[in-house]
Design an enzyme around this catalytic site. Structure first.
Site, PDB file in Angstrom:
ATOM      1  N   ASP A 126       0.625   6.663  -6.284  1.00  0.00           N
ATOM      2  CA  ASP A 126       0.030   5.326  -6.395  1.00  0.00           C
ATOM      3  C   ASP A 126      -1.205   5.429  -7.292  1.00  0.00           C
ATOM      4  O   ASP A 126      -1.596   6.525  -7.689  1.00  0.00           O
ATOM      5  CB  ASP A 126      -0.343   4.822  -4.990  1.00  0.00           C
ATOM      6  CG  ASP A 126      -0.378   3.300  -4.888  1.00  0.00           C
ATOM      7  OD1 ASP A 126      -0.513   2.628  -5.926  1.00  0.00           O
ATOM      8  OD2 ASP A 126      -0.279   2.794  -3.760  1.00  0.00           O
TER       9      ASP A 126
ATOM     10  N   ASP B  18      -0.320  -1.190 -10.637  1.00  0.00           N
ATOM     11  CA  ASP B  18      -0.310  -0.857  -9.206  1.00  0.00           C
ATOM     12  C   ASP B  18       0.917  -1.538  -8.603  1.00  0.00           C
ATOM     13  O   ASP B  18       0.876  -2.728  -8.361  1.00  0.00           O
ATOM     14  CB  ASP B  18      -1.610  -1.356  -8.567  1.00  0.00           C
ATOM     15  CG  ASP B  18      -1.645  -1.192  -7.056  1.00  0.00           C
ATOM     16  OD1 ASP B  18      -0.776  -0.497  -6.516  1.00  0.00           O
ATOM     17  OD2 ASP B  18      -2.539  -1.783  -6.424  1.00  0.00           O
TER      18      ASP B  18
ATOM     19  N   HIS C  96      -5.925  -4.312  -9.143  1.00  0.00           N
ATOM     20  CA  HIS C  96      -5.639  -5.644  -8.585  1.00  0.00           C
ATOM     21  C   HIS C  96      -6.108  -6.785  -9.498  1.00  0.00           C
ATOM     22  O   HIS C  96      -6.286  -7.912  -9.037  1.00  0.00           O
ATOM     23  CB  HIS C  96      -6.215  -5.803  -7.167  1.00  0.00           C
ATOM     24  CG  HIS C  96      -5.478  -4.960  -6.160  1.00  0.00           C
ATOM     25  ND1 HIS C  96      -5.784  -4.932  -4.829  1.00  0.00           N
ATOM     26  CD2 HIS C  96      -4.417  -4.116  -6.314  1.00  0.00           C
ATOM     27  CE1 HIS C  96      -4.952  -4.099  -4.204  1.00  0.00           C
ATOM     28  NE2 HIS C  96      -4.120  -3.596  -5.099  1.00  0.00           N
TER      29      HIS C  96
ATOM     30  N   GLU D 139       3.827  -2.467   0.477  1.00  0.00           N
ATOM     31  CA  GLU D 139       2.650  -1.597   0.569  1.00  0.00           C
ATOM     32  C   GLU D 139       1.377  -2.415   0.568  1.00  0.00           C
ATOM     33  O   GLU D 139       0.425  -2.127   1.295  1.00  0.00           O
ATOM     34  CB  GLU D 139       2.638  -0.598  -0.602  1.00  0.00           C
ATOM     35  CG  GLU D 139       1.578   0.502  -0.474  1.00  0.00           C
ATOM     36  CD  GLU D 139       0.197   0.134  -1.039  1.00  0.00           C
ATOM     37  OE1 GLU D 139      -0.756   0.872  -0.774  1.00  0.00           O
ATOM     38  OE2 GLU D 139       0.066  -0.909  -1.713  1.00  0.00           O
ATOM     39  N   GLU D 140       1.342  -3.443  -0.264  1.00  0.00           N
ATOM     40  CA  GLU D 140       0.101  -4.207  -0.459  1.00  0.00           C
ATOM     41  C   GLU D 140      -0.315  -4.998   0.778  1.00  0.00           C
ATOM     42  O   GLU D 140      -1.428  -5.505   0.842  1.00  0.00           O
ATOM     43  CB  GLU D 140       0.244  -5.141  -1.668  1.00  0.00           C
ATOM     44  CG  GLU D 140       0.426  -4.423  -3.007  1.00  0.00           C
ATOM     45  CD  GLU D 140      -0.818  -3.663  -3.485  1.00  0.00           C
ATOM     46  OE1 GLU D 140      -1.849  -3.724  -2.811  1.00  0.00           O
ATOM     47  OE2 GLU D 140      -0.721  -2.995  -4.526  1.00  0.00           O
TER      48      GLU D 140
ATOM     49  N   HIS E  27       5.363   2.368  -4.435  1.00  0.00           N
ATOM     50  CA  HIS E  27       5.705   1.026  -3.967  1.00  0.00           C
ATOM     51  C   HIS E  27       6.093   0.098  -5.119  1.00  0.00           C
ATOM     52  O   HIS E  27       5.529   0.143  -6.205  1.00  0.00           O
ATOM     53  CB  HIS E  27       4.612   0.427  -3.079  1.00  0.00           C
ATOM     54  CG  HIS E  27       3.301   0.106  -3.722  1.00  0.00           C
ATOM     55  ND1 HIS E  27       3.039  -1.113  -4.295  1.00  0.00           N
ATOM     56  CD2 HIS E  27       2.157   0.830  -3.865  1.00  0.00           C
ATOM     57  CE1 HIS E  27       1.789  -1.131  -4.747  1.00  0.00           C
ATOM     58  NE2 HIS E  27       1.231   0.040  -4.504  1.00  0.00           N
TER      59      HIS E  27
HETATM   60 CO    CO Z   1      -2.562  -2.155  -4.671  1.00  0.00          CO
HETATM   61 ZN    ZN Z   2      -0.744   0.529  -4.956  1.00  0.00          ZN
END
Ligand code: CO
Ligand code: ZN
Length: 328
Positions: free
Chosen positions: A216, A163, A302, A193-194, A60
């Site tokens: 990922d 990420d 994150h 995606e998030e 992503h």
């Molecule tokens: Co993420």
């Molecule tokens: Zn991710």
């Protein structure tokens, strides 16, 4: 690798606003594939043609962010989260809007308990003095992302947005290294995606691949007093067995393990009860698509200082290279 990682993590691209990062990735892969296009929702699809199985590899492009919801009369910006942005990780951070405007994320001083820290009690300060002044720069709906540069140190990469820009970097590297294969390789740089893998599902429906793998990041269990997890930084790519949304298809999981063992690539097994990736949306698409995942171990996911190991990144490229020429 650090140059590529710096460029990818240095580019703005929260969920639903992936145009800048898509442009950067498209420029990097355009000359290396037979076909490249952007689909309706914004997924970037890069195809290396082949006569065998059609293999979709998804990473992503989007990242978490903070979306402006309301500007008060003094010019402070109230916001809410896009994806899994935590109030704790956001506190005290420098964030940046698409137009380059920098903000400080802070909280209402009357908050007494740390656990009361919620995005609703926080705000972004861009140094303005009034609503009018702020609105010239930021309006509700604008999305800020963490600011900061990528660093390579002690064999690790440290950056915001690893990420999943690290997954994007791995697919770019794979397309660079790839010789002609029997199988058709479809690299999809997905959107949103998030916020629940919204791009990957529709991309898979449009493509109807025979097999799919999500690339990922995954959390590790190797930091002080953390929750026990079977994945450590630096011990190899993690072959996904199960997360909260997917139980990997045995065909895909076993092929990945077989490739790792045949090529003597160190690998780990990912078994987690929370969180997920694009495979969660892909495998339930249409009549069902056998799916799995290869995850890059990542500390502090994150946060503005996500950390991955260089050898894990290199070994993920090697593993995928072997996987795409697998005879299914
Ligand atoms: Co993420
Ligand atoms: Zn991710």
């Amino acid at each position: 690798m650090i140059t590529l990682i710096s460029e990818l993590t240095g580019t703005y691209g929260p969920s639903g606003r992936e145009e800048n990062i898509r442009e950067v990735i498209e420029r990097k892969v355009a000359g290396k594939v037979d076909e490249i296009y952007t689909d309706t929702l914004g997924n970037l699809v890069a195809v290396k043609k082949g006569k065998g199985r059609r293999i979709m590899l998804a990473a992503h492009m989007d990242e978490i962010g903070l979306i402006a919801t309301f500007i008060d009369e003094k010019g402070f910006i109230r916001y809410s989260n896009i994806g899994g942005a935590s109030p704790f990780y956001s506190l005290g951070q420098k964030v940046r809007f698409k137009n380059g405007v920098t903000g400080c994320v802070f909280y209402e001083q009357k908050l007494e308990e740390f656990k009361e820290l919620k995005h609703e009690r926080m705000y972004i300060d861009i140094g303005t003095r009034s609503r009018e002044e702020t609105e010239k720069l930021v309006t509700p709906g604008d999305i800020a992302v963490f600011a900061g540069d990528a660093v390579e140190q002690n064999g690790r990469f440290i950056s915001r947005a690893l990420d999943d820009r690290i997954g994007c970097a791995i697919l770019i590297k794979l397309l660079e290294d790839l010789e002609d294969t029997e199988n058709e390789i479809i690299c999809v740089f997905t959107v949103q995606e998030e916020v629940g893998s919204r791009g990957a599902g529709t991309a898979a429906y449009g493509l109807m691949p025979d097999i799919a793998v999500a690339i990922d990041v995954t959390n590790t269990g190797d930091t002080p007093e953390c929750k026990p997890l079977s994945v450590d930084l630096g011990k190899g790519p993690a072959v996904m067995v199960k997360d909260a949304y997917t139980i990997s298809h045995p065909l895909v999981k076993n092929a990945l393990i077989e490739c790792a063992e045949k090529m003597s690539i160190p690998y780990q097994l990912e078994v987690i009860s929370r969180g997920g990736n694009d495979a969660g949306a892909i495998h339930k698409t249409a009549g069902g698509i056998p799916s799995g995942g290869v995850s890059i171990p990542c500390r502090y996911m994150h946060s503005p200082c996500e950390m991955v190991d260089k050898s894990d990144v290199e070994n993920t490229v090697k593993l995928l290279k072997a996987f795409v020429s697998f005879k299914f």
